[in-house]
Design a protein around this motif. Structure first.
Motif, short mmCIF file in Angstrom:
data_model
loop_
_atom_site.label_atom_id
_atom_site.label_comp_id
_atom_site.label_asym_id
_atom_site.label_seq_id
_atom_site.Cartn_x
_atom_site.Cartn_y
_atom_site.Cartn_z
N THR A 2 -5.66 5.58 1.72
CA THR A 2 -4.87 5.08 0.60
C THR A 2 -5.72 5.17 -0.67
N THR A 18 2.76 3.99 -3.23
CA THR A 18 1.65 3.14 -3.66
C THR A 18 0.31 3.69 -3.20
N ALA A 19 0.28 4.25 -1.98
CA ALA A 19 -0.98 4.76 -1.42
C ALA A 19 -1.55 5.91 -2.24
N TRP A 27 7.80 2.90 -0.33
CA TRP A 27 6.95 2.12 -1.24
C TRP A 27 5.49 2.26 -0.83
N PHE A 28 5.23 2.15 0.47
CA PHE A 28 3.86 2.29 0.96
C PHE A 28 3.31 3.68 0.62
N ARG A 65 11.53 6.30 -3.77
CA ARG A 65 11.77 4.99 -3.17
C ARG A 65 13.26 4.68 -3.11
N ILE A 123 0.89 -4.50 -6.21
CA ILE A 123 1.03 -3.10 -6.60
C ILE A 123 1.30 -2.95 -8.07
N HIS A 172 -4.58 0.78 -3.30
CA HIS A 172 -4.46 0.22 -1.95
C HIS A 172 -3.23 -0.67 -1.88
N PRO A 173 -2.27 -0.41 -0.98
CA PRO A 173 -1.10 -1.28 -0.87
C PRO A 173 -1.50 -2.71 -0.53
N LEU A 195 4.69 -7.98 -2.95
CA LEU A 195 4.89 -6.83 -3.82
C LEU A 195 4.10 -6.93 -5.12
#
Length: 431
Positions: free
Chosen positions: A95, A81-82, A77-78, A410, A10, A86-87, A7
């Motif tokens: 992304t 973040t995208a 979360w993905f 999230r 990010i 970039h995750p 994690l």
């Protein structure tokens, strides 16, 4: 611990996943900490449920809730973040959407502004429902009832804007405009009409009397010049016999008697002749193009005179100082004659519907004209400004603006995923 290391790319500090007494300044960062803490809590809860084992049916529900909550939290979360990066730092396709498309975002924002706000039709429709004149009338008629903070803020803004402007350039523009307006005035007809009106009403008499009195005083002060001229032009015999002095005295006495007769007799022939000349001058000033050109030339010479330029400079400085004083202290400005005039104007604006309609139409046309003239320039400015930002600037500004709400996604994904997991477990044990 592997989940914590994953994690970190990010942008989350490792300590944000753990309880801490430190308070982060930005609300988006605090919500990011809460969302990550919930995800980690679900992971710990899942591990604990697996370690406990099936000692009780409730443990299965807890494990299902924690497992599905982890899946939902990680998926959201993905997705969040995208949008910005970039995750896990991996160049996964589709992304880092915002950094890769910042130019297109700027162009789209500019087009949105142009199509929805900066078109003459939209501005005209918006301005059509605004009664600017009535609002200005209420403010001018009762300035004490208006919001004092608004008035003071507007006054400070006006004063700061006036002081921030280039005074040399602004002063040059104002002084140039004053000189241009003076040159545009056709003085000859105005002077001719004034002379004609004065003669028609008999107000030229004192002027004639003043001219005659001035001529008499001038003759008295310069009679030695007349004597010298007569002496120089007289022959030797006249100078030897003293007749030149007698002739000079006779000329001076005759001129003074003529001026005295003109002063005493309004119908004196020379006085009537002078009035006839004044009438002709008034007519020429109004209708003779040659005379008007001569007056215009004199006018331009006066305007170009350094003394007149200094007077215009002083006029501009006094006007600017007065405007600054009024802007800094609107209460004092509204207390004098100017304030009374403005209050009367405010009352007129509230009571005169035709005047309000005229002013509102002028304001509306001005706004529409400004939009038509400068709307495209504003749109271009927005687009070029966004294009000029680097990807990190665009990402940070958008993330700070909407990041708090994205972290709620999230959190909601974690909770909804857990509830779905419980529902699936219920169906599984029931059938």
């Amino acid at each position: 611990m592997k989940l914590l290391r994953d994690l970190r790319p990010i942008g989350l500090p490792l300590s944000s996943a753990l309880p801490s007494s430190l308070t982060l300044a930005h609300p988006a960062r605090r919500m990011r900490m809460v969302a990550t803490a919930m995800l980690l809590a679900m992971a710990l809860l899942f591990i604990a449920a697996r370690m406990i084992g099936p000692v009780h049916p409730v443990v299965g529900f807890i494990q299902a809730f924690a497992e599905a909550a982890m899946v939902g939290g990680l998926a959201d979360w993905f997705a969040v973040t995208a949008l910005f990066r970039h995750p896990l730092g991996l160049p996964i396709p589709h992304t880092a959407i915002i950094p890769r498309n910042k130019d297109r975002i700027g162009d789209t924002l500019a087009i949105f502004l142009r199509d929805n706000f900066l078109t003459p039709a939209v501005v005209a429709r918006r301005m059509g429902g605004l009664d600017v004149a009535a609002a200005a009338g209420r403010f001018l008629a009762s300035p004490s009832a208006s919001d004092g903070r608004l008035r003071q803020g507007a006054s400070r803004l006006v004063a700061d804007m006036m002081e921030a402007l280039d005074q040399e350039r602004l002063g040059g523009m104002v002084k140039g405009a004053i000189a241009q307006r003076l040159r545009a005035i056709n003085l000859a007809p105005l002077i001719g009409q004034a002379i004609e009106a004065a003669m028609r009403d008999g107000r030229h008499g004192p002027v004639m009397d003043g001219i005659i009195h001035w001529a008499d005083k001038t003759l008295e002060a310069n009679d030695h010049l007349i004597r010298q001229i007569v002496h120089d032009r007289a022959g030797k015999i006249m100078r030897w016999t003293g007749l030149d002095e007698n002739l000079a005295n006779a000329i001076i006495d005759g001129l003074r008697k003529m001026l005295a007769d003109m002063a005493d007799d309004p119908g004196h022939s020379l006085r009537l002749k002078a009035e006839e000349g004044m009438q002709k001058l008034a007519s020429d000033l109004q209708f003779d193009i040659v005379m008007q050109a001569k007056v215009a030339k004199v006018r331009d010479e006066i305007v170009d005179n350094p003394a007149m330029q200094r007077w215009i400079d002083g006029l501009w400085e006094q006007g600017r100082a007065g405007l600054l004083r009024a802007a800094r202290d609107p209460g004092a400005a509204m207390a004098g004659r100017l304030g009374e005039a403005l209050r009367q104007l405010g009352g007129t604006l509230q009571s005169d519907a035709r005047l309000r309609a005229l002013i509102n139409r002028f304001v509306r046309r001005t706004a529409v004209g400004a939009t038509a003239s400068y709307g495209d320039a504003i749109v271009t400015l927005v687009s070029e400004t966004v294009r000029g930002w680097d990807a990190g600037t665009v990402t940070s500004r958008l993330e700070n603006a909407v990041g708090r709400d994205l972290q709620y996604i999230r959190i909601n994904g974690t909770l909804v995923g857990g509830l779905v997991g419980v529902l699936i477990h219920v169906i599984d044990v029931s059938f």
